[in-house]
Design an enzyme around this catalytic site. Structure first.
Site, PDB file in Angstrom:
ATOM      1  N   TYR A   1       0.817  -1.209   0.000  1.00  0.00           N
ATOM      2  CA  TYR A   1       0.000   0.000   0.000  1.00  0.00           C
ATOM      3  C   TYR A   1       0.855   1.265   0.000  1.00  0.00           C
ATOM      4  CZ  TYR A   1      -4.701  -1.892   0.905  1.00  0.00           C
ATOM      5  OH  TYR A   1      -5.926  -2.508   0.806  1.00  0.00           O
TER       6      TYR A   1
ATOM      7  N   LYS B   1       2.978 -15.430   2.582  1.00  0.00           N
ATOM      8  CA  LYS B   1       3.260 -16.135   1.327  1.00  0.00           C
ATOM      9  C   LYS B   1       4.766 -16.361   1.307  1.00  0.00           C
ATOM     10  CE  LYS B   1       1.895 -17.756  -2.663  1.00  0.00           C
ATOM     11  NZ  LYS B   1       0.990 -18.906  -2.822  1.00  0.00           N
TER      12      LYS B   1
ATOM     13  N   ASP C   1      -3.038 -18.296   0.451  1.00  0.00           N
ATOM     14  CA  ASP C   1      -3.998 -18.990  -0.425  1.00  0.00           C
ATOM     15  C   ASP C   1      -4.714 -20.097   0.359  1.00  0.00           C
ATOM     16  OD1 ASP C   1      -1.484 -20.167  -0.294  1.00  0.00           O
ATOM     17  OD2 ASP C   1      -1.404 -20.756  -2.401  1.00  0.00           O
TER      18      ASP C   1
ATOM     19  N   ASP D   1      -6.443  -6.990   4.056  1.00  0.00           N
ATOM     20  CA  ASP D   1      -7.546  -6.314   3.371  1.00  0.00           C
ATOM     21  C   ASP D   1      -8.448  -7.353   2.709  1.00  0.00           C
ATOM     22  OD1 ASP D   1      -9.017  -4.139   2.237  1.00  0.00           O
ATOM     23  OD2 ASP D   1      -8.046  -4.605   0.329  1.00  0.00           O
TER      24      ASP D   1
ATOM     25  N   ASP E   1     -12.416  -8.943   4.018  1.00  0.00           N
ATOM     26  CA  ASP E   1     -13.644  -8.869   3.210  1.00  0.00           C
ATOM     27  C   ASP E   1     -14.235 -10.268   3.060  1.00  0.00           C
ATOM     28  OD1 ASP E   1     -13.595  -6.113   2.764  1.00  0.00           O
ATOM     29  OD2 ASP E   1     -14.174  -6.355   0.655  1.00  0.00           O
TER      30      ASP E   1
HETATM   31  C1  IPM Z   1     -10.400  -1.030   4.008  1.00  0.00           C
HETATM   32  C2  IPM Z   1     -10.608  -0.389   2.660  1.00  0.00           C
HETATM   33  C3  IPM Z   1      -9.396   0.494   2.378  1.00  0.00           C
HETATM   34  C4  IPM Z   1      -8.183  -0.394   2.313  1.00  0.00           C
HETATM   35  C5  IPM Z   1      -9.531   1.349   1.105  1.00  0.00           C
HETATM   36  C6  IPM Z   1     -10.764   2.210   1.146  1.00  0.00           C
HETATM   37  C7  IPM Z   1      -8.299   2.176   0.864  1.00  0.00           C
HETATM   38  O1  IPM Z   1     -10.809  -1.339   1.680  1.00  0.00           O
HETATM   39  O2  IPM Z   1     -10.318  -0.291   5.012  1.00  0.00           O
HETATM   40  O3  IPM Z   1     -10.321  -2.250   4.076  1.00  0.00           O
HETATM   41  O4  IPM Z   1      -7.903  -1.001   1.263  1.00  0.00           O
HETATM   42  O5  IPM Z   1      -7.486  -0.490   3.328  1.00  0.00           O
HETATM   43 MN    MN Z   2     -10.871  -3.390   2.415  1.00  0.00          MN
END
Ligand code: IPM
Ligand code: MN
Length: 360
Positions: free
Chosen positions: A143, A190, A222, A246, A250
């Protein structure tokens, strides 16, 4: 009277709506505990670009720095997402804020509610007892490494860098959390491919010597992605770098049945920032259909982590469970008989009010 200064960054899309409900619940806590919450608000993200041509104006950063903790809504807008040439992006505001406040540890709890088992894409027997925490490194890795697009536009580079120091400081956070739980830590990496991952492994192996009572396992990312679906209840504390964290959070967020339920805390040297893990969900903005629970639980994490108000945080969590049990939910949870964002906030606030009066 004890006063805590809370900085509010409602941000974009549904951010303002869900943040308003978290404030409502915090005010319900304040009314009966005698702790006074003083709120200040500032702009960030697409909203700030429109107003100041800057996704993180200095005034916003100053407001955050002067607060005891920050509550964040959401960031992002389709007008920037769909434009690959956009030089200024809303997300840069959040990334810069994380860097400036040194919010290096992102704590994302993953929990399944029994009453919502039917919403999970996983079978109910799989999600029973799912309760783990992802500790995601937040200010390093790909990042924040050097980025480059060659002059001819044919080659792009993103660099992933980690120092021992960066790995150590987040490792200590993860080990401390593991100590307070089932004492199991899974390092996700990884290491069969990446040099940074091998440095993570070595550093964690060294640190683990000072935490002899914590079981450390390592897992390739993975494989972890698979295991989160196959056997999510096997995890307790997951430690990982920025990008893997990240993606995996999700993935993990859908286990509960709605990403709208999930809170998070980003902690650093001094001030911490709390935010629901969902995005700005622009299609829902202004419609009062967004789930405020992620924001409300983020406020509970703030009480616990930044202010040491454990009892009050637990009361908010209980009120959230009760409201879900009563079926007082937004359409992501119950499309047939749904309540508005503010109706859910009202219900949780009044449950908190009743409970706080009895307990404190
Ligand atoms: C999160 C979001 C952020 C990230 C974005 C909005 C930059 O997806 O907080 O997980 O990737 O960290
Ligand atoms: Mn995110």
């Amino acid at each position: 009277m004890l006063t805590k200064k809370i900085g509010l960054l409602p941000g974009d899309g549904i951010g303002p709506e869900v943040t308003a409900e978290a404030v409502k619940v915090l005010n319900a806590v304040s009314k009966v505990t005698g702790v006074n919450f003083k709120f200040s608000e500032a702009t960030i993200g697409a909203d700030a670009i429109r107003k100041h041509n800057n996704p993180l104006p200095d005034s916003t950063l100053q407001m955050c720095a002067a607060s005891d903790a920050v509550l964040f809504g959401a960031i992002g807008s389709p007008e920037f997402d769909n434009n690959p040439d956009a030089k200024i992006r809303p997300e840069q505001g959040l990334l810069k804020l994380r860097k400036e406040l040194e919010l290096f540890a992102n704590i994302r709890p993953v929990k399944a509610y029994n009453s919502l088992a039917h919403l999970s894409p996983l079978k109910s027997e799989k999600i029973k007892n799912v309760n783990f925490i992802v500790v995601r490194e937040l200010t390093g890795g790909i990042y924040f490494g050097d980025k480059n697009l060659s002059l001819d536009g044919q080659t792009a580079t993103d660099t992933c860098t980690y120092s021992v120091n960066e790995i150590e400081r987040i490792a200590h956070v993860a080990f401390a959390i593991a100590k307070s739980r089932k004492r199991k830590l899974t390092l996700v990496d990884k290491a069969n491919v990446l040099e940074t991952s091998r440095l993570w492994r070595k550093t964690i192996a060294d640190i683990s010597k000072s935490y002899p009572d914590i079981l450390v396992e390592t897992m390739y990312v993975d494989n972890a992605a698979m295991k989160i679906i196959q056997e999510p209840a096997a995890f307790d504390v997951v430690l990982t770098e920025n990008m893997f964290g990240d993606i995996l959070t999700d993935e993990a967020s859908v286990i509960s049945g709605s990403i709208g339920l999930m809170p998070s805390a980003s902690i650093g040297k001094k001030i911490a920032l709390y935010e629901p893990i969902h995005g700005a969900y622009p299609q829902a903005a202004g419609k009062q259909i967004a789930n405020p629970v992620g924001a409300i639980l983020s406020a509970a994490m703030m009480l616990e982590t930044s202010f040491g108000m454990m009892v009050e945080a637990a009361i908010i969590e209980k009120a959230v469970s009760q409201s879900l049990n009563f079926g007082v939910c937004t359409p992501d949870i119950n499309p047939d008989k749904n309540y508005s964002t503010s109706a859910v906030g009202n219900a949780i606030a009044s449950l908190v009010n009743e409970e706080v009066i009895q307990t404190v």
